[in-house]
Design a protein around this motif. Structure first.
Motif, PDB file in Angstrom:
ATOM      1  N   THR A   1       0.836  -1.194   0.000  1.00 51.50           N
ATOM      2  CA  THR A   1       0.000   0.000   0.000  1.00 51.50           C
ATOM      3  C   THR A   1       0.876   1.250   0.000  1.00 51.50           C
ATOM      4  O   THR A   1       2.072   1.196   0.288  1.00 51.50           O
ATOM      5  CB  THR A   1      -0.909   0.069   1.251  1.00 51.50           C
ATOM      6  OG1 THR A   1      -0.088   0.277   2.418  1.00 51.50           O
ATOM      7  CG2 THR A   1      -1.728  -1.187   1.414  1.00 51.50           C
TER       8      THR A   1
ATOM      9  N   ALA B   1      -4.059   1.383  -2.453  1.00 56.71           N
ATOM     10  CA  ALA B   1      -3.372   0.262  -3.090  1.00 56.71           C
ATOM     11  C   ALA B   1      -2.185   0.802  -3.879  1.00 56.71           C
ATOM     12  O   ALA B   1      -2.333   1.678  -4.736  1.00 56.71           O
ATOM     13  CB  ALA B   1      -4.323  -0.488  -4.007  1.00 56.71           C
TER      14      ALA B   1
ATOM     15  N   ASP C   1      -9.796  -1.361   5.667  1.00 57.46           N
ATOM     16  CA  ASP C   1     -10.204  -1.729   4.315  1.00 57.46           C
ATOM     17  C   ASP C   1      -9.693  -0.678   3.336  1.00 57.46           C
ATOM     18  O   ASP C   1      -9.986   0.515   3.482  1.00 57.46           O
ATOM     19  CB  ASP C   1     -11.729  -1.834   4.241  1.00 57.46           C
ATOM     20  CG  ASP C   1     -12.210  -2.464   2.948  1.00 57.46           C
ATOM     21  OD1 ASP C   1     -11.355  -2.961   2.179  1.00 57.46           O
ATOM     22  OD2 ASP C   1     -13.430  -2.466   2.710  1.00 57.46           O
ATOM     23  N   VAL C   2      -8.928  -1.095   2.355  1.00 60.80           N
ATOM     24  CA  VAL C   2      -8.368  -0.185   1.362  1.00 60.80           C
ATOM     25  C   VAL C   2      -9.288  -0.186   0.150  1.00 60.80           C
ATOM     26  O   VAL C   2      -9.523  -1.237  -0.460  1.00 60.80           O
ATOM     27  CB  VAL C   2      -6.942  -0.603   0.964  1.00 60.80           C
ATOM     28  CG1 VAL C   2      -6.351   0.374  -0.045  1.00 60.80           C
ATOM     29  CG2 VAL C   2      -6.049  -0.689   2.203  1.00 60.80           C
TER      30      VAL C   2
ATOM     31  N   ALA D   1      -8.773  -1.643  -6.122  1.00 61.38           N
ATOM     32  CA  ALA D   1      -9.176  -1.790  -4.731  1.00 61.38           C
ATOM     33  C   ALA D   1     -10.679  -1.568  -4.604  1.00 61.38           C
ATOM     34  O   ALA D   1     -11.229  -0.629  -5.188  1.00 61.38           O
ATOM     35  CB  ALA D   1      -8.413  -0.800  -3.860  1.00 61.38           C
TER      36      ALA D   1
ATOM     37  N   ASP E   1     -10.070  -7.799  -2.072  1.00 57.45           N
ATOM     38  CA  ASP E   1      -9.770  -7.543  -3.486  1.00 57.45           C
ATOM     39  C   ASP E   1      -8.359  -8.008  -3.781  1.00 57.45           C
ATOM     40  O   ASP E   1      -7.590  -8.350  -2.882  1.00 57.45           O
ATOM     41  CB  ASP E   1      -9.953  -6.061  -3.844  1.00 57.45           C
ATOM     42  CG  ASP E   1      -9.108  -5.129  -2.993  1.00 57.45           C
ATOM     43  OD1 ASP E   1      -7.870  -5.225  -3.052  1.00 57.45           O
ATOM     44  OD2 ASP E   1      -9.682  -4.317  -2.250  1.00 57.45           O
TER      45      ASP E   1
ATOM     46  N   THR F   1      -5.810  -6.401  -4.839  1.00 54.56           N
ATOM     47  CA  THR F   1      -4.736  -5.419  -4.665  1.00 54.56           C
ATOM     48  C   THR F   1      -4.210  -5.419  -3.237  1.00 54.56           C
ATOM     49  O   THR F   1      -3.005  -5.386  -3.018  1.00 54.56           O
ATOM     50  CB  THR F   1      -5.207  -3.997  -5.025  1.00 54.56           C
ATOM     51  OG1 THR F   1      -6.268  -3.611  -4.136  1.00 54.56           O
ATOM     52  CG2 THR F   1      -5.714  -3.944  -6.457  1.00 54.56           C
ATOM     53  N   THR F   2      -5.122  -5.477  -2.265  1.00 59.34           N
ATOM     54  CA  THR F   2      -4.705  -5.408  -0.862  1.00 59.34           C
ATOM     55  C   THR F   2      -5.334  -6.495   0.001  1.00 59.34           C
ATOM     56  O   THR F   2      -5.193  -6.473   1.217  1.00 59.34           O
ATOM     57  CB  THR F   2      -5.040  -4.034  -0.252  1.00 59.34           C
ATOM     58  OG1 THR F   2      -6.460  -3.817  -0.329  1.00 59.34           O
ATOM     59  CG2 THR F   2      -4.300  -2.924  -0.984  1.00 59.34           C
TER      60      THR F   2
ATOM     61  N   GLY G   1      -6.891  -6.167   3.622  1.00 58.19           N
ATOM     62  CA  GLY G   1      -6.459  -4.870   4.118  1.00 58.19           C
ATOM     63  C   GLY G   1      -5.298  -5.011   5.077  1.00 58.19           C
ATOM     64  O   GLY G   1      -4.613  -6.031   5.106  1.00 58.19           O
TER      65      GLY G   1
END
Length: 558
Positions: free
Chosen positions: A396, A411, A524-525, A535, A540, A542-543, A546
């Protein structure tokens, strides 16, 4: 249930410039022997697409082989791992010892003996069975390996270096059918050292400052627990830099044990990487009882497999980290994915958690020499972060106040993530990790600061001078996550065990199928992207889930 498939059970539709291709379309060297007397292993033919084939590998060249032994009761092992994290189960939080694992799930002594007798009969030296009976290691020549495994090995010129690879699949005699999973060391391919992105000036965080950012207040600083790092080469300077960092930051000296898994190498090319791993993890958990470093001779898949297995077989560190990775395709084809997954599974059922960086090329996987450049490789995930028995850590961009109070995260555009085409998910991810519904492994599981703008400050030595450097990448995020988890384990005790089932179970209970529900203990991103993936609320690519609010999450995990 989480398990690894062999190449014969799942078709690989992956090709990538600079990586490898599957056997289709590649001319294989003929090997004189009756096909009827041989059975396949998971080690298939390799051919570097970014290399020039030179000739047959020298027959007298020495090889360090790592032969995987097939486990018993694999489905029962996966079931047990899930039960250990299920409240109400008779196996809840009851973790195995290495001796119990070996007795229930490892290859039998008779199987190990059959394999060692065979390798010895082929003239191999120093044939040794690992204590957990998941591997047999041996020294051999190219000629001996070709004969023993009905294969051929060629030399290639790649990026100015000479490398070798087996150009036909590795097989074993029919008398060893079902005993051998893979044969590692027939090639010297493997992950390259990650390229650590650096900040233009000193803008990052010292490891202990991440405790403020991720709210570790009230948790124990690693007291009574242990952690580990996988490294390679000569660690002399890394230990010196760690001691320097501890003195400068007013931290206690964490005892360090170096475990060399093979010939001790004089290579120091990775020193700054090992500086980052050791200083970040222990800086966050400075009162840890001990840091173990499992040191491989090289970064080949065969040598790394020995260090990974040692982490599991010794069961002396509650958490481990590898800030290394490679496209899923190579370990899938050379058999190391099958071998390493068994070691990671043993660690999981023993209550250990292994962390791995998801890569720094976004939704692509790392490819030398462009590793660290988003989108420079094929769309794929990075191993070992993609293993179902590993906590994959993405990246991140961290936003915090001048007082290091957490504000938000985005993200990171280079943070690795996506869906593995070859790894299966752990059953514990079902209902949360989107790929699990399709029978695939989604990466990452969690994510932390990786953008060099919010990077980590470490002490590194160059030309005899030690100075502060600010670096980033998921090579930072992964040991950062391990350090925070170590504080949680120190606070709650070893009963927390293998992290992924506990994290996913809690997350799914709170969300109850509604991905926009906030989960206390997780940030949560919901902004940013890593190429293909964006994101979103909830899990998800990407992250993942979170990042942690450590103090809150420590009180939530059962």
């Amino acid at each position: 249930m989480a398990h690894r498939c062999s190449p014969s059970r799942r078709t690989v539709a992956l090709t990538a410039a600079g990586i490898l291709v599957a056997t289709g379309g590649i001319a294989l060297d003929p090997v004189a022997a009756s096909a009827a007397t041989w059975v396949p292993t998971s080690t298939t033919a390799l051919s570097p697409t970014d290399a020039v084939r030179l000739a047959a590998a020298p027959a007298t060249r020495s090889l360090r082989l790592t032969v995987g032994l097939a486990p018993r009761n694999r489905s029962a092992l996966d079931t047990l791992i899930a039960q250990q994290a299920t409240p109400g189960s008779a196996n809840y939080e009851k973790y195995l010892t290495p001796a119990q694992f070996t007795a229930r799930f490892a290859a039998t002594q008779a199987t190990a003996t059959r394999v060692t007798d065979y390798l010895t009969s082929q003239g191999m030296q120093h044939v040794t069975v690992a204590s957990n009976r998941l591997q047999v290691t041996a020294d051999a020549t190219v000629a001996q390996a070709q004969q023993a495994f009905h294969t051929s090995i060629a030399s290639f010129s790649r990026a100015g270096k000479r490398v070798i690879a087996n150009t036909s699949a590795a097989q074993v005699p029919a008398t060893l059918a079902g005993a051998v999973t893979g044969v590692l060391g027939l090639s010297d391919l493997g992950p390259a050292l990650p390229t650590l992105p650096s900040a233009p000036k000193l803008t990052g965080y010292y490891p202990k400052e991440y405790n403020t950012v991720y709210h570790s207040a009230g948790t124990k600083p690693g007291t009574g627990t242990t952690l580990a790092v996988i490294a390679q080469g000569d660690l002399t300077q890394t230990v010196k830099d760690l001691r320097y960092a501890e003195a400068k930051q007013g931290l206690p000296q964490v005892p360090v044990t170096l475990r060399y898994n093979g010939i001790k190498s004089a290579d120091t090319a990775g020193t700054i990487e090992w500086d980052l791993d050791t200083q970040t993890s222990t800086g966050i958990a400075p009162n840890a009882s001990r840091l173990y470093v499992y040191v491989a001779t090289t970064l080949t898949d065969s040598d790394l497999a020995r260090s990974i297995n040692d982490f599991a077989a010794r069961n002396e560190a509650r958490s481990g980290n590898a800030s290394l990775g490679e496209c899923d395709l190579l370990p899938y084809l050379d058999g190391s994915m099958v071998v390493d997954d068994m070691a990671f599974a043993e660690a999981a059922v023993q209550g250990q958690t292994f962390f791995a960086s998801s890569g720094d090329t976004g939704s692509s996987c790392p490819v030398a020499p462009t590793n660290g450049v988003p989108g420079s490789g094929p769309t794929d995930t990075s191993y070992p972060a993609s293993s179902p028995y590993v906590l994959g850590v993405g990246g991140t961009t961290l936003l915090a106040s001048d007082a290091n109070a957490y504000q938000s995260e985005i993200a990171w555009n280079a943070g690795g993530g996506g869906v593995s085409p070859v790894e299966y998910p752990g059953a514990w991810t079902n209902g949360v990790n989107l790929a699990g519904t399709a029978g695939l492994r989604g990466v990452p599981d969690v994510a932390f600061a990786a953008d060099p703008v919010s990077g980590g400050n470490i002490y590194a030595t160059d030309s005899g001078t030690t100075s502060v450097q600010t670096v980033g990448g998921t090579s930072l995020a992964s040991p950062l996550a391990m350090g925070l988890w170590t504080r949680m384990v120190a606070t709650r005790g070893a009963k927390l065990g293998f992290a992924p089932p506990k994290l996913y179970a809690y997350y799914s209970r709170v969300q109850a199928g509604n991905p926009v529900t906030a989960v206390p203990g997780f940030h949560d991103v919901v902004a940013g992207a890593n190429g293909v993936y964006t994101a979103l609320p909830g899990y998800d690519y990407t992250t993942g889930l979170g990042s942690f609010d450590v103090a809150v999450l420590t009180g939530k995990l059962g």
